[in-house]
Design a protein around this motif. Sequence first.
Motif, PDB file in Angstrom:
ATOM      1  N   ASP A 159      30.176 -10.167 -41.034  1.00 55.86           N
ATOM      2  CA  ASP A 159      29.471 -11.613 -41.068  1.00 55.86           C
ATOM      3  C   ASP A 159      30.632 -12.250 -40.702  1.00 55.86           C
ATOM      4  N   GLY A 160      30.064 -13.282 -39.984  1.00 58.37           N
ATOM      5  CA  GLY A 160      31.251 -14.029 -39.578  1.00 58.37           C
ATOM      6  C   GLY A 160      30.834 -15.782 -39.906  1.00 58.37           C
ATOM      7  N   GLU A 161      31.816 -16.433 -39.399  1.00 56.73           N
ATOM      8  CA  GLU A 161      31.628 -18.026 -39.300  1.00 56.73           C
ATOM      9  C   GLU A 161      31.771 -19.124 -38.451  1.00 56.73           C
ATOM     10  N   GLY A 162      31.038 -20.069 -38.349  1.00 57.34           N
ATOM     11  CA  GLY A 162      30.409 -21.022 -37.290  1.00 57.34           C
ATOM     12  C   GLY A 162      29.141 -21.213 -36.440  1.00 57.34           C
ATOM     13  N   ASP A 163      29.263 -22.057 -36.196  1.00 61.12           N
ATOM     14  CA  ASP A 163      27.702 -22.347 -35.838  1.00 61.12           C
ATOM     15  C   ASP A 163      27.564 -20.781 -34.840  1.00 61.12           C
ATOM     16  N   PHE A 164      28.507 -21.399 -33.778  1.00 60.63           N
ATOM     17  CA  PHE A 164      28.509 -20.374 -32.921  1.00 60.63           C
ATOM     18  C   PHE A 164      28.178 -18.360 -33.114  1.00 60.63           C
ATOM     19  N   PHE A 165      29.008 -18.116 -33.375  1.00 61.04           N
ATOM     20  CA  PHE A 165      28.013 -16.652 -35.068  1.00 61.04           C
ATOM     21  C   PHE A 165      26.984 -16.804 -34.885  1.00 61.04           C
ATOM     22  N   ALA A 166      26.039 -18.060 -36.084  1.00 56.24           N
ATOM     23  CA  ALA A 166      24.967 -18.280 -37.006  1.00 56.24           C
ATOM     24  C   ALA A 166      24.201 -17.744 -36.022  1.00 56.24           C
ATOM     25  N   LEU A 167      24.415 -18.983 -33.966  1.00 54.11           N
ATOM     26  CA  LEU A 167      23.633 -18.689 -33.439  1.00 54.11           C
ATOM     27  C   LEU A 167      22.948 -17.697 -32.653  1.00 54.11           C
ATOM     28  N   THR A 168      23.960 -16.389 -32.491  1.00 58.95           N
ATOM     29  CA  THR A 168      24.299 -14.921 -32.127  1.00 58.95           C
ATOM     30  C   THR A 168      23.808 -14.687 -32.981  1.00 58.95           C
ATOM     31  N   ALA A 169      23.878 -14.591 -34.270  1.00 54.92           N
ATOM     32  CA  ALA A 169      24.004 -13.466 -35.504  1.00 54.92           C
ATOM     33  C   ALA A 169      22.121 -13.476 -36.041  1.00 54.92           C
ATOM     34  N   ASP A 170      21.470 -15.035 -35.915  1.00 54.43           N
ATOM     35  CA  ASP A 170      20.404 -15.387 -36.501  1.00 54.43           C
ATOM     36  C   ASP A 170      19.054 -15.650 -35.584  1.00 54.43           C
ATOM     37  N   HIS A 171      19.535 -16.165 -34.439  1.00 56.19           N
ATOM     38  CA  HIS A 171      18.833 -16.660 -33.501  1.00 56.19           C
ATOM     39  C   HIS A 171      18.722 -15.895 -32.278  1.00 56.19           C
ATOM     40  N   LEU A 172      19.876 -14.866 -31.889  1.00 52.74           N
ATOM     41  CA  LEU A 172      19.927 -14.866 -30.471  1.00 52.74           C
ATOM     42  C   LEU A 172      19.462 -13.211 -30.935  1.00 52.74           C
ATOM     43  N   PHE A 173      19.916 -12.371 -31.923  1.00 56.35           N
ATOM     44  CA  PHE A 173      19.902 -10.261 -32.690  1.00 56.35           C
ATOM     45  C   PHE A 173      18.652 -10.934 -33.730  1.00 56.35           C
ATOM     46  N   GLY A 174      18.438 -11.569 -34.252  1.00 61.60           N
ATOM     47  CA  GLY A 174      17.366 -12.178 -35.196  1.00 61.60           C
ATOM     48  C   GLY A 174      16.330 -12.018 -35.064  1.00 61.60           C
ATOM     49  N   ASP A 175      15.942 -13.018 -34.202  1.00 63.69           N
ATOM     50  CA  ASP A 175      15.018 -13.776 -33.131  1.00 63.69           C
ATOM     51  C   ASP A 175      14.419 -12.867 -31.790  1.00 63.69           C
ATOM     52  N   ILE A 176      14.933 -12.698 -31.189  1.00 64.09           N
ATOM     53  CA  ILE A 176      15.222 -13.585 -29.416  1.00 64.09           C
ATOM     54  C   ILE A 176      15.499 -11.428 -29.331  1.00 64.09           C
ATOM     55  N   TRP A 177      15.963 -11.349 -30.264  1.00 61.18           N
ATOM     56  CA  TRP A 177      16.315  -9.094 -29.609  1.00 61.18           C
ATOM     57  C   TRP A 177      15.294  -8.817 -30.252  1.00 61.18           C
ATOM     58  N   GLN A 178      14.479  -9.632 -30.911  1.00 61.08           N
ATOM     59  CA  GLN A 178      13.319  -8.669 -31.576  1.00 61.08           C
ATOM     60  C   GLN A 178      11.828  -8.875 -31.061  1.00 61.08           C
ATOM     61  N   ARG A 179      12.119  -9.559 -30.028  1.00 61.87           N
ATOM     62  CA  ARG A 179      10.338 -10.385 -29.583  1.00 61.87           C
ATOM     63  C   ARG A 179       9.880  -9.047 -28.991  1.00 61.87           C
ATOM     64  N   PRO A 180       8.449  -9.042 -29.707  1.00 62.57           N
ATOM     65  CA  PRO A 180       7.813  -8.033 -29.084  1.00 62.57           C
ATOM     66  C   PRO A 180       7.188  -8.190 -27.217  1.00 62.57           C
ATOM     67  N   GLY A 181       7.251  -7.788 -26.523  1.00 62.05           N
ATOM     68  CA  GLY A 181       6.895  -7.413 -25.277  1.00 62.05           C
ATOM     69  C   GLY A 181       7.976  -6.869 -24.665  1.00 62.05           C
ATOM     70  N   LEU A 182       9.164  -6.729 -24.396  1.00 59.62           N
ATOM     71  CA  LEU A 182      10.393  -5.902 -23.831  1.00 59.62           C
ATOM     72  C   LEU A 182      11.156  -4.705 -24.943  1.00 59.62           C
ATOM     73  N   SER A 183      11.366  -3.674 -24.355  1.00 59.46           N
ATOM     74  CA  SER A 183      12.312  -2.897 -25.588  1.00 59.46           C
ATOM     75  C   SER A 183      13.669  -3.307 -24.986  1.00 59.46           C
ATOM     76  N   ASP A 184      14.798  -2.846 -25.973  1.00 63.83           N
ATOM     77  CA  ASP A 184      15.938  -3.013 -26.401  1.00 63.83           C
ATOM     78  C   ASP A 184      16.289  -2.189 -24.690  1.00 63.83           C
ATOM     79  N   ARG A 185      15.535  -0.959 -24.011  1.00 68.05           N
ATOM     80  CA  ARG A 185      15.688  -0.735 -22.681  1.00 68.05           C
ATOM     81  C   ARG A 185      15.801  -1.947 -21.641  1.00 68.05           C
ATOM     82  N   ASP A 186      15.005  -2.595 -22.139  1.00 71.27           N
ATOM     83  CA  ASP A 186      14.378  -3.546 -20.587  1.00 71.27           C
ATOM     84  C   ASP A 186      15.049  -5.229 -20.781  1.00 71.27           C
ATOM     85  N   ARG A 187      15.019  -5.153 -22.589  1.00 77.78           N
ATOM     86  CA  ARG A 187      16.717  -6.070 -22.818  1.00 77.78           C
ATOM     87  C   ARG A 187      17.862  -5.425 -21.899  1.00 77.78           C
ATOM     88  N   ARG A 188      18.304  -4.595 -22.460  1.00 82.97           N
ATOM     89  CA  ARG A 188      19.673  -4.113 -21.684  1.00 82.97           C
ATOM     90  C   ARG A 188      19.404  -4.327 -20.255  1.00 82.97           C
TER      91      ARG A 188
END
Length: 126
Positions: free
Chosen positions: A28-57
Amino acid sequence: MGKFDDLPEARRRGLEKMEEVYGFEMTDGEGDFFALTADHLFGDIWQRPGLSDRDRRLLLIGMLAGQGAADVLGIQIPAAHAKGELDDEALREIVVFLSHYAGWPQGARISTVVEETIARAKRKQG
């Protein structure tokens, strides 16, 4: 009990996905940038339907190549290879393809990352 179970749900989901995507242990990390990265980018965006992890990569590798971000490609390419999303042949084909769009010097940098990734994996296999 998992190591992130004491964290809020968004952070737990994000850190677990970060570990899955990058292939290494996260803390776990601190600060707004880490929160946005962990909570939003990886907690939400990387888990949306429609694209596989390979597609995203693949999209991410193309975008990073266009930006000349060899440092981040040095994280993404080995992670994709280790997860089995992209094999040796696919990585080498990406180099050929992106060289024509991102430019030959950038293609040469990507090729170095790819060949180092493949060589490291072969050494680990023994």
